[in-house]
Write a protein that holds these residues in place. Sequence first.
Motif, short mmCIF file in Angstrom:
data_model
loop_
_atom_site.label_atom_id
_atom_site.label_comp_id
_atom_site.label_asym_id
_atom_site.label_seq_id
_atom_site.Cartn_x
_atom_site.Cartn_y
_atom_site.Cartn_z
N PRO A 14 -45.67 38.43 -10.66
CA PRO A 14 -46.75 39.31 -11.22
C PRO A 14 -46.28 39.84 -12.51
O PRO A 14 -45.15 39.91 -12.76
N LEU A 19 -52.99 41.36 -9.55
CA LEU A 19 -52.62 41.81 -8.23
C LEU A 19 -53.08 40.82 -7.07
O LEU A 19 -52.24 40.45 -6.41
N HIS A 46 -41.40 50.21 -5.30
CA HIS A 46 -40.97 51.04 -6.61
C HIS A 46 -40.72 52.38 -6.53
O HIS A 46 -40.51 53.00 -7.68
N GLY A 62 -35.17 51.93 -7.98
CA GLY A 62 -34.78 51.29 -9.06
C GLY A 62 -35.52 51.75 -10.45
O GLY A 62 -36.11 52.65 -10.38
N ARG A 63 -35.31 50.91 -11.38
CA ARG A 63 -36.05 51.18 -12.71
C ARG A 63 -36.55 49.93 -13.50
O ARG A 63 -35.90 49.02 -13.19
N HIS A 113 -35.96 48.08 -17.26
CA HIS A 113 -35.07 48.18 -18.22
C HIS A 113 -35.41 47.30 -19.38
O HIS A 113 -36.13 46.12 -19.33
N SER A 148 -37.30 43.47 -18.41
CA SER A 148 -38.85 43.34 -18.62
C SER A 148 -39.29 43.75 -19.74
O SER A 148 -40.55 43.37 -20.06
#
Length: 308
Positions: free
Chosen positions: A142, A151, A172, A175-176, A178, A182
């Motif tokens: 995606p 989606l 989601h 994490g994060r 970056h 991305s």
Amino acid sequence: MPQDAPAPGAAPTAEQLEPVKAAVRALLHQPEYDDGSAGPVLVRLAWHSAGTYCKETNTGGSNGAGMRYEKEGGDPANAGLQHARAFLEPVKSQFPFISYADLWTLAATVAVAEMGGPAVPWQGGRTDYADDAKVPPRGRLPDGAQGADHLRFIFYRMGFSDQEIVALSGAHNLGRCHGDRSGFEGKWVNNPTRFSNQYFKLLLKFEGEWKKTTLANGLQQFVYVDEDLAAGEEGEGEKEEGLMMLPTDMSLISDPKFRAWVEKYAADQDLFFRDFAAVFAKLLELGIQRDAQGRVANEENVEDGYRS
Ligand code: DDH
């Protein structure tokens, strides 16, 4: 036959997997990396290895560990996942009997549980492709810049329902984003190494306050910054970075069918954990046909896996 390795042609037993899981647990704590944990990026590795599945052609999926090859590993959608693969490399060296495809998916289930999430059912037996001939084409994962139609296009291709799309998106919590991977920036929740339903709660809690911003690279995302916190911490070292949502995340509350599930999961963490465990297990099994022994039916060119 040593007791700690599977018999030739057989998937590892639960007993044989215990030390592998312990080795994964031992590497999760990474004080120098991101928010101090390898967990989130390991979860993303498993998801991206499996999320290439196409039910119509029965191609892609976690079997094969195609991301070891440039064709898949070099897909810009997979930028950053080399860190996850590198974290697991010592485990593969220590337990050569486990295939990469099994290790990547197993590690995600260990990480989810260690970060306080549910026990995700997992079955071994995946084998690794010996070359990149069966690696799926790029472009199946995606794009966070898009919306609800995208989606559905991506996740229906894998065979998921609207409810399953929302449950999966709850990852989601971890994490994060970056900027150098991305292009998006920031984390979704304040404690990104603790698995919870906070992501759903925040989507709703700050509805109307999520501000659309355009990053220097032209990408748009939504941010929430607590003005008091941001002002209070100015000049005191750690800057309050605020929270973020991708356009795809926001589509979960603007689309009425998705939203109904966001509301359910925000209100009931147990329900979210149950549904997440089921749907993540389904994701990791996509495209895998098993024989009576639980082995994965695979092509002949297996170089590294249970038939080697
Ligand atoms: Fe995701 N995800 N994801 N995601 N994801 C990113 C990070 C993480 C999308 C985009 C992004 C799932 C679904 C979607 C995780 C798990 C899962 C990033 C940031 C982007 C962008 C990457 C970076 O810059 O490092 C989009 C779009 C979708 C969607 O369309 C639904 C799913 C289904 C999962 C899952 O695991 C089931 C995790 C974990 C991360 C954090 C990674 C990290 O390094 O931290």
